[in-house]
Design a protein around this motif. Sequence first.
Motif, PDB file in Angstrom:
ATOM      1  N   CYS A  54       1.863  -6.104 -15.396  1.00 24.06           N
ATOM      2  CA  CYS A  54       2.496  -6.536 -16.646  1.00 24.06           C
ATOM      3  C   CYS A  54       1.468  -7.194 -17.563  1.00 24.06           C
ATOM      4  O   CYS A  54       1.393  -6.892 -18.750  1.00 24.06           O
ATOM      5  CB  CYS A  54       3.628  -7.511 -16.313  1.00 24.06           C
ATOM      6  SG  CYS A  54       4.610  -8.010 -17.719  1.00 24.06           S
ATOM      7  N   TYR A  55       0.662  -8.067 -17.004  1.00 20.73           N
ATOM      8  CA  TYR A  55      -0.378  -8.748 -17.763  1.00 20.73           C
ATOM      9  C   TYR A  55      -1.375  -7.750 -18.339  1.00 20.73           C
ATOM     10  O   TYR A  55      -1.745  -7.823 -19.508  1.00 20.73           O
ATOM     11  CB  TYR A  55      -1.087  -9.759 -16.863  1.00 20.73           C
ATOM     12  CG  TYR A  55      -2.114 -10.597 -17.565  1.00 20.73           C
ATOM     13  CD1 TYR A  55      -1.748 -11.767 -18.224  1.00 20.73           C
ATOM     14  CD2 TYR A  55      -3.449 -10.232 -17.575  1.00 20.73           C
ATOM     15  CE1 TYR A  55      -2.689 -12.546 -18.871  1.00 20.73           C
ATOM     16  CE2 TYR A  55      -4.394 -11.007 -18.219  1.00 20.73           C
ATOM     17  CZ  TYR A  55      -4.010 -12.152 -18.859  1.00 20.73           C
ATOM     18  OH  TYR A  55      -4.940 -12.922 -19.502  1.00 20.73           O
ATOM     19  N   LEU A  58       0.003  -5.749 -21.227  1.00 20.56           N
ATOM     20  CA  LEU A  58       0.004  -6.569 -22.441  1.00 20.56           C
ATOM     21  C   LEU A  58      -1.403  -6.646 -23.028  1.00 20.56           C
ATOM     22  O   LEU A  58      -1.581  -6.525 -24.245  1.00 20.56           O
ATOM     23  CB  LEU A  58       0.524  -7.959 -22.092  1.00 20.56           C
ATOM     24  CG  LEU A  58       1.062  -8.824 -23.198  1.00 20.56           C
ATOM     25  CD1 LEU A  58       2.182  -8.130 -23.966  1.00 20.56           C
ATOM     26  CD2 LEU A  58       1.573 -10.142 -22.632  1.00 20.56           C
ATOM     27  N   MET A  84       2.964 -10.987 -28.877  1.00 14.43           N
ATOM     28  CA  MET A  84       2.105 -10.897 -27.700  1.00 14.43           C
ATOM     29  C   MET A  84       1.550 -12.268 -27.299  1.00 14.43           C
ATOM     30  O   MET A  84       1.494 -12.581 -26.109  1.00 14.43           O
ATOM     31  CB  MET A  84       0.973  -9.911 -27.950  1.00 14.43           C
ATOM     32  CG  MET A  84       1.483  -8.485 -28.015  1.00 14.43           C
ATOM     33  SD  MET A  84       0.208  -7.292 -28.341  1.00 14.43           S
ATOM     34  CE  MET A  84      -0.755  -7.445 -26.866  1.00 14.43           C
ATOM     35  N   LYS A  86       2.965 -15.089 -27.697  1.00 12.25           N
ATOM     36  CA  LYS A  86       4.089 -15.800 -27.059  1.00 12.25           C
ATOM     37  C   LYS A  86       4.217 -15.348 -25.603  1.00 12.25           C
ATOM     38  O   LYS A  86       4.418 -16.170 -24.712  1.00 12.25           O
ATOM     39  CB  LYS A  86       5.378 -15.527 -27.828  1.00 12.25           C
ATOM     40  CG  LYS A  86       6.568 -16.259 -27.299  1.00 12.25           C
ATOM     41  CD  LYS A  86       7.796 -15.981 -28.139  1.00 12.25           C
ATOM     42  CE  LYS A  86       9.011 -16.653 -27.550  1.00 12.25           C
ATOM     43  NZ  LYS A  86      10.227 -16.326 -28.295  1.00 12.25           N
ATOM     44  N   ARG A  87       4.087 -14.063 -25.356  1.00 11.41           N
ATOM     45  CA  ARG A  87       4.176 -13.538 -23.984  1.00 11.41           C
ATOM     46  C   ARG A  87       2.990 -14.007 -23.143  1.00 11.41           C
ATOM     47  O   ARG A  87       3.158 -14.345 -21.974  1.00 11.41           O
ATOM     48  CB  ARG A  87       4.241 -12.011 -23.971  1.00 11.41           C
ATOM     49  CG  ARG A  87       5.459 -11.462 -24.636  1.00 11.41           C
ATOM     50  CD  ARG A  87       6.737 -11.877 -23.906  1.00 11.41           C
ATOM     51  NE  ARG A  87       7.891 -11.485 -24.662  1.00 11.41           N
ATOM     52  CZ  ARG A  87       8.803 -12.326 -25.134  1.00 11.41           C
ATOM     53  NH1 ARG A  87       8.688 -13.607 -24.906  1.00 11.41           N
ATOM     54  NH2 ARG A  87       9.833 -11.889 -25.812  1.00 11.41           N
ATOM     55  N   GLU A  90       3.535 -17.358 -21.775  1.00 11.18           N
ATOM     56  CA  GLU A  90       4.407 -17.355 -20.607  1.00 11.18           C
ATOM     57  C   GLU A  90       3.610 -17.114 -19.326  1.00 11.18           C
ATOM     58  O   GLU A  90       4.021 -17.542 -18.250  1.00 11.18           O
ATOM     59  CB  GLU A  90       5.493 -16.289 -20.757  1.00 11.18           C
ATOM     60  CG  GLU A  90       6.491 -16.598 -21.849  1.00 11.18           C
ATOM     61  CD  GLU A  90       7.459 -15.456 -22.115  1.00 11.18           C
ATOM     62  OE1 GLU A  90       7.327 -14.382 -21.486  1.00 11.18           O
ATOM     63  OE2 GLU A  90       8.348 -15.652 -22.951  1.00 11.18           O
TER      64      GLU A  90
END
Length: 143
Positions: A54-55, A58, A84, A86-87, A90
């Motif tokens: 996932c990382y 992105l 992006m 913001k993600r 996380e």
Amino acid sequence: MANEYADLLTNNRIKSIIQGRNFFSDLEILAFVLNPLRKAILFLESRRATLADCYLSLARLGVVLKNLPQSFHRDFQNHCFTVMNKRFEEFDDDKYLFCFYLHPQFRDIPLKSGIYTRLAKAALSIGKNLGFDLEESAHYVHS
């Protein structure tokens, strides 16, 4: 109903948009952005996707956006970077960082200063939550 669509397609406003000098160029750029996004979504929907995947997806999208031509819509690009970032915030969690570090593809990547300490603390915390004693947890930190 077919006549409605025919009227829509012959609408002068739509014709002028399609005939505009940037229309097909913009479509090509949009495809350039959407293709990696499509691949990322398909991969992340698989059963074997991990947090590291996932990382990385992105990060790949970030590279694609960064390589967009200067002439492409800045508002779109800025919006994508805002979402992006913001993600990525996380992902700024020590337990996530630890999981990412354990991924075989990234195990040998040199760590920035102070990261090992964060990883060790995360490993100890995870071990404690799993019921490991200090010795067992420390074993995982140093292996």
